[in-house]
Motif scaffolding. Structure first.
Motif, PDB file in Angstrom:
ATOM      1  N   ARG A  15      -0.729   1.084  -7.185  1.00 42.32           N
ATOM      2  CA  ARG A  15      -0.202   2.219  -6.440  1.00 42.32           C
ATOM      3  C   ARG A  15       0.438   3.231  -7.380  1.00 42.32           C
ATOM      4  O   ARG A  15       0.738   2.928  -8.549  1.00 42.32           O
ATOM      5  N   ARG A  16       0.671   4.435  -6.857  1.00 46.24           N
ATOM      6  CA  ARG A  16       1.365   5.459  -7.638  1.00 46.24           C
ATOM      7  C   ARG A  16       2.864   5.158  -7.605  1.00 46.24           C
ATOM      8  O   ARG A  16       3.478   5.113  -6.532  1.00 46.24           O
ATOM      9  N   ILE A  17       3.453   4.969  -8.771  1.00 40.88           N
ATOM     10  CA  ILE A  17       4.882   4.729  -8.889  1.00 40.88           C
ATOM     11  C   ILE A  17       5.449   5.853  -9.750  1.00 40.88           C
ATOM     12  O   ILE A  17       5.121   5.962 -10.936  1.00 40.88           O
ATOM     13  N   GLY A  52       0.785  -1.235   0.000  1.00 41.69           N
ATOM     14  CA  GLY A  52       0.000   0.000   0.000  1.00 41.69           C
ATOM     15  C   GLY A  52       0.810   1.276   0.000  1.00 41.69           C
ATOM     16  O   GLY A  52       0.279   2.346   0.283  1.00 41.69           O
ATOM     17  N   VAL A  53       2.099   1.177  -0.327  1.00 40.49           N
ATOM     18  CA  VAL A  53       2.974   2.345  -0.342  1.00 40.49           C
ATOM     19  C   VAL A  53       3.043   2.928  -1.756  1.00 40.49           C
ATOM     20  O   VAL A  53       3.154   2.185  -2.734  1.00 40.49           O
ATOM     21  N   ASP A  54       2.971   4.245  -1.860  1.00 41.40           N
ATOM     22  CA  ASP A  54       3.263   4.925  -3.123  1.00 41.40           C
ATOM     23  C   ASP A  54       4.766   5.153  -3.167  1.00 41.40           C
ATOM     24  O   ASP A  54       5.379   5.559  -2.168  1.00 41.40           O
ATOM     25  N   VAL A  55       5.375   4.891  -4.328  1.00 42.81           N
ATOM     26  CA  VAL A  55       6.839   4.838  -4.389  1.00 42.81           C
ATOM     27  C   VAL A  55       7.401   5.694  -5.518  1.00 42.81           C
ATOM     28  O   VAL A  55       6.944   5.615  -6.659  1.00 42.81           O
ATOM     29  N   ALA A  56       8.416   6.489  -5.181  1.00 40.74           N
ATOM     30  CA  ALA A  56       9.236   7.159  -6.186  1.00 40.74           C
ATOM     31  C   ALA A  56      10.448   6.280  -6.426  1.00 40.74           C
ATOM     32  O   ALA A  56      11.213   6.011  -5.497  1.00 40.74           O
ATOM     33  N   ILE A  57      10.588   5.789  -7.643  1.00 41.82           N
ATOM     34  CA  ILE A  57      11.757   4.982  -7.981  1.00 41.82           C
ATOM     35  C   ILE A  57      12.752   5.866  -8.729  1.00 41.82           C
ATOM     36  O   ILE A  57      12.371   6.642  -9.601  1.00 41.82           O
ATOM     37  N   ILE A 116       8.064  14.770  -2.840  1.00 39.05           N
ATOM     38  CA  ILE A 116       7.136  15.449  -1.928  1.00 39.05           C
ATOM     39  C   ILE A 116       6.045  16.185  -2.708  1.00 39.05           C
ATOM     40  O   ILE A 116       4.860  16.152  -2.327  1.00 39.05           O
ATOM     41  N   SER A 117       6.417  16.808  -3.824  1.00 39.13           N
ATOM     42  CA  SER A 117       5.396  17.510  -4.614  1.00 39.13           C
ATOM     43  C   SER A 117       4.432  16.527  -5.275  1.00 39.13           C
ATOM     44  O   SER A 117       3.250  16.842  -5.478  1.00 39.13           O
ATOM     45  N   SER A 118       4.906  15.322  -5.597  1.00 33.94           N
ATOM     46  CA  SER A 118       4.063  14.328  -6.269  1.00 33.94           C
ATOM     47  C   SER A 118       3.274  13.464  -5.290  1.00 33.94           C
ATOM     48  O   SER A 118       2.101  13.150  -5.525  1.00 33.94           O
ATOM     49  N   LEU A 119       3.926  13.057  -4.201  1.00 37.50           N
ATOM     50  CA  LEU A 119       3.303  12.125  -3.257  1.00 37.50           C
ATOM     51  C   LEU A 119       2.901  12.774  -1.939  1.00 37.50           C
ATOM     52  O   LEU A 119       2.258  12.140  -1.105  1.00 37.50           O
TER      53      LEU A 119
END
Length: 263
Positions: free
Chosen positions: A57-59, A31-36, A80-83
């Motif tokens: 999820r949002r990746i 359930g985590v949104d992740v910036a890769i 931070i601006s995206s998630l």
């Protein structure tokens, strides 16, 4: 077990493939949104689409070179601006096995500097950039991927030993802010990079890849090579509220080193 990770936001460096990708997948499944993040945007975009489709999820793909402070700051600002926040940082951006191998006579100074700049100073840059945001929320999880070579007398193990020392130092400083820091040491893990290296080694030795894998497994307590998803499971737990009592520690997830005793 519910890891209580639903709604958290994470950054995973080196997240476009291999262990980093497996960690991003494990977190997203919880359930985590992740910036890769990695250096090659095209690969990142492909991985982000794949993981988002699989998990819902949002990746977010972010091209970043962790040897550059400007890139690291942009990575955090974009996350931070995206998630909306950053709760978890997983440091996994480094060349598999490092660039410095063999004996002292074979080692190259510039290769060593680049290894340390990526895996030690690069991890430092990422930690320094996310900590103020975690401190403001009084909660955070930072997991750095090291390597079992930290426990062996190899030149390339130097960088992993330094990651352990840095992690312990910052865990003592940041525990009061609700931030934990830990290291996970992979051993031989079945990634595309490792498979390529093993193929080359098998060819040099004039044996089959299967024979080399069997020989390698004899030095692993569970007698097999680890799969990337197994590292993902360990990291997901350490990233969760359930692991609050664990900080400044090292967990080896390489299948066990026969004969070794670590106090």
């Amino acid at each position: 077990m519910d890891l209580e990770l639903e709604g958290k936001a994470a950054i995973v460096t080196g997240g476009s493939k291999g262990i980093g990708k497996a960690i991003a997948l494990a977190l997203a499944k919880e359930g985590v949104d992740v910036a890769i993040c990695a250096r090659t945007l095209e690969t990142l975009e492909s991985t982000a689409k794949e993981l988002s489709t699989e998990t819902g999820r949002r990746i977010i793909p972010i091209a970043a070179d962790t040897t550059k402070s400007k890139d690291v700051q942009n990575m955090v600002d974009t996350t931070i601006s995206s998630l909306g926040k950053v709760d978890i940082l997983v440091n996994s951006a480094a060349m598999v096995g490092g660039q410095v191998r063999g004996s002292l006579s074979e080692a190259n100074e510039q290769d060593l500097i680049e290894d340390l700049d990526t895996k030690v100073v690069g991890y430092f840059r990422c930690i320094k950039a996310v900590v103020p945001h975690m401190q403001s929320n009084k909660w955070g999880r930072i997991i750095s991927i090291g390597g079992v070579s930290a426990r062996q007398s190899t030149i390339y193990g130097l960088r992993n030993a330094a990651v352990v020392h840095m992690t312990k130092t910052f865990s003592d400083q940041l525990g009061v802010d609700g931030i934990t820091l830990n290291v996970v040491h992979p051993g031989t893990t079945r990634t595309s990079a490792v498979e390529s290296m093993m193929n080359e080694r098998a060819q040099r030795q004039g044996i089959t890849l299967e024979a080399l894998e069997q020989a390698t497994a004899q030095n692993i307590a569970i007698r097999r090579i680890i799969e990337p998803k197994e590292l993902g499971y360990v990291v997901a737990f350490l990233a969760s509220p359930k692991a609050e009592s664990i900080t400044g520690e090292v967990i080896a997830a390489g299948g066990g080193a026969p004969g070794a005793v670590f106090q």
